[in-house]
Design an enzyme around this catalytic site. Structure first.
Site: not given
Ligand SMILES: *Cc1c(COP(=O)(O)O)cnc(C)c1O
Length: 433
Positions: A149, A237, A265
């Protein structure tokens, strides 16, 4: 209508009230209980490893805002920094030293990063990384991995068709086929063919949005090699893994250096922050020094950067030893008590991140994750844990986030409770079949 929050209101009533004003009662679908049944509890406050709902019930919390919190709820250092920043003004639309400090802290922990662009979410970070990669390479295609994701931008809401690596299909209504036409979706842990038209390969170096699926030995190293050979950028990511699985995140833990990093995060200390980061020769393509446009009214917001810097400032190598120790204790205990309840389980763990799969064999990719989830055990286990005071995410594809506020006693208590919950889940599951 009484709109005060002072009157005592139960979770059911709160949810009805929420549904009358918020779509599905929530502002992010993962918070709804759609995949486990029932309706969500409303949180009144959180302290350390615990949250308290509006009925006064306490839960040991393994959601920790899906990993945005690493020091526990209401951490003193983070709170003090936010309060202090707030007193001086909440946003200016002009440079502040707070944003410089957060960027410096990120750079100091992650070798290979020269420049940082702060955003307000992880989604914006990955969106920006793709645009930047395309701008730098002059190429169009992006390779992503099934089950990873990367936020909710159109191009990344692609799911795979049949076959090994395939052209992306819209993963949501409202995403046009054209929006995912340049997205190629490949199975996790399999090396894709990287064509001459590929601008970037984006990957979660530890997949943590399909349960917890570690990269298999050599996968990231080989991706690095193949991307370089093909002239494509490698994007890690690290929105979840960054500053959580190691002091420098996944790139330092695995010794693989990507061309671009995405963070979120943890770097916001519980406030909205994201970041794209990388070497100067790539990052300088962003406006205002380069031709790739990207912007944000609240980017580098003073409260968010204060919280993020306070969170990062308090993390050192001892923090990560402690986190991994707790997670190991949790993984070991959960495996033991769930197996004792005669349920096949794989507790998959990388450092402090762990996920629960009710499966006979280790899960290595999205297809295997789906087949484990389709057995339908998680919802029973989730509710059996929740009613005993342990809050996990209300969905089988999320991971557990033991943090620095979780004590040895918290983990022991979790394992004790899991022992009873696993038996109950097994019985309910058996009856439901
Ligand atoms: C949570 C998440 C996102 C998106 O971040 P948001 O602050 O919710 O837009 C992107 N990549 C990964 C791996 C994530 O866990």
């Amino acid at each position: 209508m009484d709109m005060s929050n002072e009157v005592s209101m139960g979770n059911e009533a709160a949810f009805s009230r929420a549904c009358a004003s918020l779509v599905g009662g929530v502002n992010s679908p993962v918070r709804s209980f759609t995949s486990v049944g029932g309706s969500p509890f409303f949180i009144r406050e959180g302290h350390g490893s615990y949250v308290v709902d509006i009925e006064g019930r306490r839960y040991l919390d393994y959601v920790q805002s899906y990993g945005a919190i690493i020091h526990g709820h209401g951490d003193d250092g983070v709170l003090a920094a936010v309060m202090d920043a707030a007193r001086k003004g909440t946003t200016f639309g002009a440079p502040t030293l707070g944003e410089v400090e957060l960027a410096e802290r990120i750079k100091a922990k992650v070798p290979g990063i020269d420049l940082v662009r702060l955003t307000s979410s992880g989604t914006e970070a990955t969106m920006t990384a793709l645009r930047l990669a395309r701008g730098v390479t002059g190429r169009s295609k992006i390779i992503k991995f099934e089950g990873c994701y990367h936020g909710h931008s159109d191009a990344l809401l692609a799911s795979s068709g049949s076959g090994v690596a395939s052209l992306g299909l819209p993963a949501s209504v409202g995403v046009t086929p054209a929006a995912v036409l340049d997205t190629i979706v490949a199975p996790y842990n399999e090396l894709p063919k990287i064509g001459e038209d590929v601008a970037a390969v984006i990957v979660e170096p530890v997949a943590a949005n399909m349960g917890l699926v570690p990269a298999s030995a050599g996968f990231l190293q080989e991706l690095r090699r193949l991307a370089t050979e093909a002239g494509a950028l490698l994007i890690f990511d690290e929105v979840i893994t960054g500053f959580r699985i190691a002091e420098g995140g996944a790139s330092t833990l695995f010794g693989v250096t990507p061309d671009l990093w995405c963070f979120g995060k943890v770097i916001g200390g519980g406030l909205p922050v994201g970041a794209v980061a990388g070497p100067e020769e790539i990052m300088a393509y962003l406006a205002p020094t380069g031709p790739v446009y990207q912007a944000g009214t609240l980017s580098g917001n003073p409260l968010a950067t204060a919280a993020g810097s306070a969170a990062l400032r308090q993390l050192n190598s001892a923090s990560y030893r402690m986190l991994a120790g707790r997670a190991e204790q949790l993984a070991f205990g959960l495996t033991k008590v769930i197996e004792e309840a005669d349920l096949a389980v794989q507790i998959q763990r990388v450092e402090s991140l762990l996920g629960i799969f009710f499966a006979d064999e280790p899960v290595t990719n999205y297809r295997e994750a789906v087949s484990s989830v389709e057995r339908g055990i998680y919802a029973h286990f989730f509710h059996a844990m929740l009613k005993r005071g342990i809050a996990m995410a209300p969905g089988p594809y999320e991971v557990l986030f033991p943090g620095l506020a979780h004590t040895v006693d918290d983990v022991d208590k979790t394992i004790d409770i899991a022992s009873a919950a696993a038996v109950e889940a097994r019985d309910l599951w058996a009856k439901s079949r």
